[in-house]
Write an enzyme that holds these catalytic residues in place. Structure first.
Site, PDB file in Angstrom:
ATOM      1  N   GLU A 145     -12.626  -3.146  -8.356  1.00  0.00           N
ATOM      2  CA  GLU A 145     -12.974  -2.088  -9.301  1.00  0.00           C
ATOM      3  C   GLU A 145     -14.439  -1.703  -9.163  1.00  0.00           C
ATOM      4  O   GLU A 145     -14.792  -0.523  -9.275  1.00  0.00           O
ATOM      5  CB  GLU A 145     -12.695  -2.553 -10.734  1.00  0.00           C
ATOM      6  CG  GLU A 145     -12.895  -1.470 -11.799  1.00  0.00           C
ATOM      7  CD  GLU A 145     -14.314  -1.375 -12.339  1.00  0.00           C
ATOM      8  OE1 GLU A 145     -14.629  -0.380 -13.012  1.00  0.00           O
ATOM      9  OE2 GLU A 145     -15.134  -2.288 -12.082  1.00  0.00           O
ATOM     10  N   GLU A 146     -15.299  -2.682  -8.901  1.00  0.00           N
ATOM     11  CA  GLU A 146     -16.733  -2.450  -8.969  1.00  0.00           C
ATOM     12  C   GLU A 146     -17.263  -1.495  -7.906  1.00  0.00           C
ATOM     13  O   GLU A 146     -18.146  -0.696  -8.178  1.00  0.00           O
ATOM     14  CB  GLU A 146     -17.495  -3.783  -8.883  1.00  0.00           C
ATOM     15  CG  GLU A 146     -17.314  -4.698 -10.081  1.00  0.00           C
ATOM     16  CD  GLU A 146     -17.948  -4.164 -11.353  1.00  0.00           C
ATOM     17  OE1 GLU A 146     -18.496  -3.043 -11.332  1.00  0.00           O
ATOM     18  OE2 GLU A 146     -17.882  -4.867 -12.371  1.00  0.00           O
ATOM     19  N   HIS A 206     -23.621  -6.234 -15.080  1.00  0.00           N
ATOM     20  CA  HIS A 206     -24.092  -6.181 -13.689  1.00  0.00           C
ATOM     21  C   HIS A 206     -25.393  -6.948 -13.450  1.00  0.00           C
ATOM     22  O   HIS A 206     -26.095  -6.680 -12.464  1.00  0.00           O
ATOM     23  CB  HIS A 206     -24.276  -4.737 -13.222  1.00  0.00           C
ATOM     24  CG  HIS A 206     -23.023  -3.929 -13.200  1.00  0.00           C
ATOM     25  ND1 HIS A 206     -23.019  -2.577 -12.910  1.00  0.00           N
ATOM     26  CD2 HIS A 206     -21.730  -4.271 -13.421  1.00  0.00           C
ATOM     27  CE1 HIS A 206     -21.770  -2.124 -12.961  1.00  0.00           C
ATOM     28  NE2 HIS A 206     -20.976  -3.145 -13.277  1.00  0.00           N
ATOM     29  N   HIS A 218     -10.122  -6.490 -13.927  1.00  0.00           N
ATOM     30  CA  HIS A 218     -10.441  -6.575 -12.494  1.00  0.00           C
ATOM     31  C   HIS A 218     -11.021  -7.935 -12.133  1.00  0.00           C
ATOM     32  O   HIS A 218     -11.920  -8.452 -12.804  1.00  0.00           O
ATOM     33  CB  HIS A 218     -11.324  -5.419 -12.031  1.00  0.00           C
ATOM     34  CG  HIS A 218     -12.684  -5.333 -12.627  1.00  0.00           C
ATOM     35  ND1 HIS A 218     -13.778  -6.026 -12.125  1.00  0.00           N
ATOM     36  CD2 HIS A 218     -13.159  -4.618 -13.667  1.00  0.00           C
ATOM     37  CE1 HIS A 218     -14.854  -5.717 -12.823  1.00  0.00           C
ATOM     38  NE2 HIS A 218     -14.508  -4.877 -13.778  1.00  0.00           N
ATOM     39  N   ASP A 229     -17.905  -9.140 -17.259  1.00  0.00           N
ATOM     40  CA  ASP A 229     -17.446  -8.037 -16.413  1.00  0.00           C
ATOM     41  C   ASP A 229     -16.953  -8.565 -15.070  1.00  0.00           C
ATOM     42  O   ASP A 229     -17.731  -8.656 -14.129  1.00  0.00           O
ATOM     43  CB  ASP A 229     -18.585  -7.035 -16.222  1.00  0.00           C
ATOM     44  CG  ASP A 229     -18.157  -5.785 -15.474  1.00  0.00           C
ATOM     45  OD1 ASP A 229     -16.955  -5.494 -15.435  1.00  0.00           O
ATOM     46  OD2 ASP A 229     -19.046  -5.104 -14.930  1.00  0.00           O
ATOM     47  N   ASP A 251     -11.791  -4.187 -19.968  1.00  0.00           N
ATOM     48  CA  ASP A 251     -12.937  -4.160 -19.058  1.00  0.00           C
ATOM     49  C   ASP A 251     -14.191  -3.709 -19.804  1.00  0.00           C
ATOM     50  O   ASP A 251     -14.953  -2.882 -19.324  1.00  0.00           O
ATOM     51  CB  ASP A 251     -12.654  -3.234 -17.869  1.00  0.00           C
ATOM     52  CG  ASP A 251     -13.760  -3.275 -16.819  1.00  0.00           C
ATOM     53  OD1 ASP A 251     -14.555  -4.240 -16.833  1.00  0.00           O
ATOM     54  OD2 ASP A 251     -13.838  -2.340 -16.001  1.00  0.00           O
TER      55      ASP A 251
END
Length: 466
Positions: free
Chosen positions: A324-325, A422, A278, A290, A352
């Site tokens: 995606e997030e 994140h 992503h 990520d 991912d």
């Protein structure tokens, strides 16, 4: 031909096929480790563009950059697929502290993605600590109303599979505000989903589900160090008041894109294989693990196939999914269009899980397909790739699932992943060049084997023995 001769001929054919595949994999790994492009792509994506939250200017820059780079590879097709995505903006840096025993304790917090803002003056209230929704329910409205709920459920440290540990408490982040609001809470603070004790708050998606707007309360993550400190103060018998201020805002959906490149198959062009990651990320760091790593590894798969002189039988697509997030709009859109066009997708692979050392793959497929995949294990053994098991594949490719497709997820070593996930330290310097390149080569090797032997016809593959 007598039986002994036939057996010898079959054994010889299998051995020759195995040698040919082993030589091809060796060349793929050599190309990735000595002539790789993935690390340079990630450098630009991370350091020249940065965090790529859906709907942001940086996300659009990433679309334009990756499309241009795919065009340089000389693929048969490169195009953008329109998709409407959420636009949530963090705003000013969040501020948080709590007061106890006449002392002020400043804390590291960040708004959770999708959260509403506090007032301009911020939010201050007494704190109640829980470690699960069950504990919250036991407290009841009389003990929650008017307070800030502190969800302090930690990732289970004794689980070797860190994604299992993540899944065990991620619902507190996503639905914590929803559950707390129903009992009259005015705000939520959630322990960061991180196995390490540090000062980095970890954001991530949260949702209000069916809550009306006037019932939606601000939700923020707190670092593991500060969660520990707050919990200790509460355990000491103090009754702290917590203050935080955040100015995030949700806007109307905006137009964005999936980025797609294709090598058209030479024999079975209507059988599609997908490899992807992503393109969007959270905004605190630059999204290198990520999922910048997955993006550049997926791009590298097509480049390595071309560099290795492999002419795919089937059409192989790299898909860089958007959103995606905080919505999965890109993955759903790609599957929707594929279904509308009647495209026959036989295989999809997603990266991912960070750019760490690859350990193998998890597969969402039939037992029969997995049994055949197991026969390739010895081809990967020289590269210390041993993990071949049924399990989760990836969020973006999940919407493609049907009874026939094989879905796969690259499984790197996961022990460090949630140190960065994140958070603001998910940056380019946290990615090891060699580990990233090993992952790209591992993905390319699996794609090569599935292209060569197919899925429905996989029974025709040589029976490779250890």
């Amino acid at each position: 031909m007598n039986r002994i001769a036939a057996t010898f001929f079959t054994f010889l054919s299998i051995s020759l096929f195995a040698q040919d595949d082993a030589a091809t994999l060796k060349n793929i790994y050599k190309q990735s480790l000595t002539n790789g492009q993935s690390y340079a792509w990630l450098d630009h994506l991370s350091n020249e563009i940065g965090g790529r939250l859906s709907g942001s200017l940086n996300a659009q820059k990433a679309v334009e950059y990756t499309k241009a780079e795919l065009e340089k590879l000389g693929l048969d097709k490169v195009w953008l697929q329109e998709v409407m995505v959420p636009k949530w903006v963090r705003g000013e840096k969040e501020v948080g502290y709590f007061m106890a025993n006449g002392k002020k304790y400043e804390v590291n917090i960040c708004a959770l993605g999708g959260s509403t803002a506090t007032s301009d003056k911020g939010l201050q209230a007494k704190v109640v600590e829980v470690k699960s929704f069950e504990e919250l329910a036991e407290l009841g409205e009389e003990n929650v109303k008017g307070k800030i709920v502190f969800f302090n459920g930690a990732m289970q440290a004794d689980l070797i599979n860190t994604f299992e540990a993540y899944g065990g408490c991620s619902k507190q982040r996503y639905a914590g505000a929803y559950e707390a609001s129903k009992l009259g809470a005015v705000g939520v603070i959630v322990r960061s989903l991180n196995l390490r004790q540090d000062d980095f708050p970890h954001t991530g998606s949260m949702g209000y589900l069916d809550l009306p707007e006037d019932k939606r309360i601000p939700s923020a993550a707190i670092s593991t160090n500060d969660a520990k400190k707050l919990s200790e103060i509460i355990a000491s018998g103090a009754n702290p008041e917590f203050y935080f201020k955040q100015s995030c805002k949700q806007y109307d959906d905006v137009l964005s894109y999936n980025v797609i490149g294709e090598i058209t198959g030479s024999e079975f062009p209507d059988e599609y294989m997908v490899v992807g990651g992503h393109l969007d990320s959270w905004d605190l760091g630059d999204g290198s693990h990520d999922d910048g790593a997955g993006v550049v590894q997926s791009m590298e798969v097509l480049r390595l196939l071309k560099e290795s002189g492999i002419k795919p039988k089937r059409s192989i697509r790299v898909v860089l999914f958007m959103n995606e997030e905080n919505g999965l709009r890109g993955g759903r859109k790609y599957a929707e269009v594929a279904k509308e066009k009647g495209e026959n997708h036989i295989f999809a692979l997603e990266s991912d899980s960070g750019g760490f050392t690859p350990r193998g793959f998890s597969f969402d497929c039939s037992d029969a397909n997995l049994a055949q995949i197991e026969q390739w294990r010895s081809l990967f053994k020289p590269y210390l790739i041993h993990f071949f098991e049924k399990g989760y594949s990836g969020a973006d490719i999940g919407p493609l699932k049907n009874d026939n497709i094989v879905l796969a997820g690259l499984r790197p070593d996961s022990q460090r992943y949630f140190d960065y996930h994140h958070a603001s330290n998910d940056t380019f310097d946290a990615v090891n060049k060699r580990e990233l390149e090993l992952g790209a080569a591992t993905m390319t090797s699996l794609v090569y084997l599935f292209d060569k032997y197919g899925v429905n016809q996989i029974k025709n593959a040589p029976q490779i023995k250890d």
